[in-house]
Design an enzyme around this catalytic site. Structure first.
Site, PDB file in Angstrom:
ATOM      1  N   LYS A 108       0.868  -1.194   0.000  1.00 42.70           N
ATOM      2  CA  LYS A 108       0.000   0.000   0.000  1.00 42.70           C
ATOM      3  C   LYS A 108       0.896   1.233   0.000  1.00 42.70           C
ATOM      4  O   LYS A 108       1.897   1.263   0.730  1.00 42.70           O
ATOM      5  CB  LYS A 108      -0.903   0.002   1.245  1.00 42.70           C
ATOM      6  CG  LYS A 108      -1.704   1.297   1.400  1.00 42.70           C
ATOM      7  CD  LYS A 108      -2.658   1.287   2.589  1.00 42.70           C
ATOM      8  CE  LYS A 108      -3.320   2.658   2.704  1.00 42.70           C
ATOM      9  NZ  LYS A 108      -4.314   2.726   3.791  1.00 42.70           N
ATOM     10  N   GLU A 163      -9.002  12.647  12.014  1.00 43.02           N
ATOM     11  CA  GLU A 163      -8.387  11.371  12.414  1.00 43.02           C
ATOM     12  C   GLU A 163      -7.545  11.475  13.686  1.00 43.02           C
ATOM     13  O   GLU A 163      -6.507  12.134  13.710  1.00 43.02           O
ATOM     14  CB  GLU A 163      -7.509  10.849  11.261  1.00 43.02           C
ATOM     15  CG  GLU A 163      -7.006   9.443  11.512  1.00 43.02           C
ATOM     16  CD  GLU A 163      -6.332   8.827  10.286  1.00 43.02           C
ATOM     17  OE1 GLU A 163      -6.319   9.457   9.207  1.00 43.02           O
ATOM     18  OE2 GLU A 163      -5.813   7.709  10.432  1.00 43.02           O
ATOM     19  N   GLU A 208      -7.591  -1.809   2.177  1.00 40.88           N
ATOM     20  CA  GLU A 208      -6.813  -0.594   2.429  1.00 40.88           C
ATOM     21  C   GLU A 208      -6.858  -0.242   3.922  1.00 40.88           C
ATOM     22  O   GLU A 208      -5.870   0.184   4.512  1.00 40.88           O
ATOM     23  CB  GLU A 208      -7.493   0.508   1.617  1.00 40.88           C
ATOM     24  CG  GLU A 208      -6.598   1.574   1.090  1.00 40.88           C
ATOM     25  CD  GLU A 208      -7.432   2.594   0.306  1.00 40.88           C
ATOM     26  OE1 GLU A 208      -8.138   2.194  -0.649  1.00 40.88           O
ATOM     27  OE2 GLU A 208      -7.379   3.775   0.661  1.00 40.88           O
ATOM     28  N   GLU A 345     -11.196  11.529  -5.203  1.00 40.22           N
ATOM     29  CA  GLU A 345     -11.084  11.465  -3.737  1.00 40.22           C
ATOM     30  C   GLU A 345     -10.223  12.622  -3.197  1.00 40.22           C
ATOM     31  O   GLU A 345     -10.582  13.262  -2.215  1.00 40.22           O
ATOM     32  CB  GLU A 345     -10.487  10.106  -3.335  1.00 40.22           C
ATOM     33  CG  GLU A 345     -10.371   9.910  -1.840  1.00 40.22           C
ATOM     34  CD  GLU A 345      -9.842   8.525  -1.480  1.00 40.22           C
ATOM     35  OE1 GLU A 345     -10.271   7.536  -2.116  1.00 40.22           O
ATOM     36  OE2 GLU A 345      -8.998   8.446  -0.571  1.00 40.22           O
TER      37      GLU A 345
HETATM   38  C1  LIG Z   1      -3.991  11.145   3.242  1.00 45.20           C
HETATM   39  C2  LIG Z   1      -5.162  11.674   3.586  1.00 45.20           C
HETATM   40  O1  LIG Z   1      -6.144  10.995   4.259  1.00 45.20           O
HETATM   41  C3  LIG Z   1      -5.895   9.691   4.759  1.00 45.20           C
HETATM   42  C4  LIG Z   1      -6.160   8.656   3.753  1.00 45.20           C
HETATM   43  C5  LIG Z   1      -7.377   8.023   3.670  1.00 45.20           C
HETATM   44  C6  LIG Z   1      -7.654   7.054   2.558  1.00 45.20           C
HETATM   45  O2  LIG Z   1      -6.752   6.754   1.780  1.00 45.20           O
HETATM   46  O3  LIG Z   1      -8.797   6.592   2.417  1.00 45.20           O
HETATM   47  C7  LIG Z   1      -8.374   8.275   4.638  1.00 45.20           C
HETATM   48  C8  LIG Z   1      -8.135   9.083   5.690  1.00 45.20           C
HETATM   49  C9  LIG Z   1      -6.772   9.545   5.993  1.00 45.20           C
HETATM   50  O4  LIG Z   1      -6.148   8.618   6.818  1.00 45.20           O
HETATM   51  C10 LIG Z   1      -5.485  13.104   3.302  1.00 45.20           C
HETATM   52  O5  LIG Z   1      -6.574  13.562   3.685  1.00 45.20           O
HETATM   53  O6  LIG Z   1      -4.640  13.789   2.696  1.00 45.20           O
END
Ligand SMILES: C=C(O[C@@H]1C=C(C(=O)O)C=C[C@H]1O)C(=O)O
Length: 368
Positions: A108, A163, A208, A345
């Site tokens: 990952k 988070e 993930e 995203e």
């Molecule tokens: C890396 C980020 O977010 C992180 C990545 C995520 C994912 O890949 O789904 C979800 C929440 C966070 O742990 C960000 O917001 O820049």
């Protein structure tokens, strides 16, 4: 800003604010020594993505744990111009991460893109704190002066993170890792139907997510006399994104380990770096270039070793002129990730920062 605010971590549970600077530390080791020696009784600030690298931690003159920060009136957009890593470049970064995963170099990798904005006027950290508090309900608003880190003099890291990396009170430790995401709205601003249900059933997102939970289990189990980790993640929402989240609670076998030591041990988790950590960090450096304070952690630790740290995402770095900001958004890539979905995203994740900078009625889009 209340005169001399030097640190803030604020959510519905606790509002930790530091005022003035009694001592500043450029590394975790220096701050840990000062806490252990009893020369300071509280440190707050930011650890970079590389927790062994530069940090910016301060011992304030005065600390206040009063409830609730006040949301400011978001009084018009302060954005003059925005530029973002183009979609095509981000897509290419995702493909490079997928190639590295296919070759067996990592399982990952969390790949990010950046955003730069010039502001219409000088905006002080206090105003940005108020704007994030007003627009990012439910998240932890944070602000850390980065002056103790070389190259960041006068800069601030400010944002609203959903988070929780860790909260430690006595022997009780809590972590709420997030990984696996889906935008709540499409490119036209319409709600995506069934987004939360599909996320909770997506094998790719559950995989993930599992990398982060497995990483925390491996690190925490040896430290805990008891640990509770639910079998399945919950679906949690921010204003712009759905996430998979797993609340973890543990009882520390040796409660003298401090929140600062735990933050340096756990960060960066595979939520923002990848699996295995070292290999993912190397791929990130190749694909993105060096990360500094984005995807590190911001928080505090007191003399008893208690404290709270959030993952430094959904944030910006305000420069010393107060007229420029940089921000970042990333997403976890595993075998089967779709580059176009990753572009969408990261666009959705940028909305936390853009909403704080924008006029409430006229949202700024990342591709503006
Ligand atoms: C890396 C980020 O977010 C992180 C990545 C995520 C994912 O890949 O789904 C979800 C929440 C966070 O742990 C960000 O917001 O820049």
């Amino acid at each position: 800003m209340p005169a001399g605010l030097s640190f803030l971590l604020s959510n519905t549970d606790l509002n930790a604010r530091g005022f003035g600077v009694r001592a500043a530390f450029g590394s975790v080791a220096q701050a840990r020594e000062a806490l252990a020696a009893g020369t300071v009784d509280f440190v707050g600030g930011a650890l970079g993505f590389d927790t062994g690298g530069p940090a910016s931690l301060i011992a304030p003159e005065r600390v206040d744990f009063s409830p609730a920060a006040t949301p400011a009136t978001v009084d018009g957009s302060v954005v003059a111009e925005v530029s973002v890593t183009p979609d095509s470049v981000h897509r290419e970064r995702v493909v490079r991460a997928l190639d590295a995963i296919a070759s067996g170099a990592a399982e990952k990798v969390v790949v990010a893109r950046s955003l730069g904005a010039s502001l219409t006027r000088a905006v002080e950290p206090a105003e940005l704190i108020g704007r994030f508090t007003a627009t990012a309900g439910g998240s932890t608003v944070f602000a850390a002066d980065l002056s103790a880190a070389p190259g960041h003099d006068g800069n601030w890291l400010i944002g609203a993170s959903p988070e929780l990396l860790l909260r430690k009170r006595g022997s009780i430790l809590q972590c709420v890792p997030y990984a696996g995401s889906a935008p709540k709205f499409d490119a036209g601003g319409r709600p995506v139907p069934n987004a939360a249900e599909e996320l909770s059933r997506s094998a790719k997102d559950l995989r993930e997510h599992a990398y982060v939970v497995d990483y925390l289990r491996d690190l925490l189990q040896p430290l805990c006399s008891r640990i509770a980790i639910p079998d399945r993640p919950q679906t949690i929402s921010t204003n712009h994104v759905w996430h998979l989240a797993t609340p973890i609670t543990g009882e520390l076998a040796d409660p003298t380990i401090t929140a600062l030591e735990l933050a340096a041990l756990l960060s960066p988790t595979p939520a923002v770096c990848g699996t295995p950590t070292e290999a993912a960090a190397r791929i990130i450096e190749e694909v993105e270039g060096p990360r500094e304070f984005y995807a590190g952690t911001v928080g505090w630790c007191d003399a008893a070793g208690d404290g709270e740290w959030v993952v430094s995402i959904r944030c910006l770095e305000l420069d010393s002129s107060r007229t420029r900001v940089s921000a970042w958004a990333g997403g976890g890539i595993v075998a089967g990730s779709d580059p176009d979905a990753e572009v969408a995203e990261t666009t959705a994740k940028f909305q936390t920062v853009l909403s704080a900078l924008a006029d409430a009625d006229r949202p700024v889009r990342a591709d503006a």
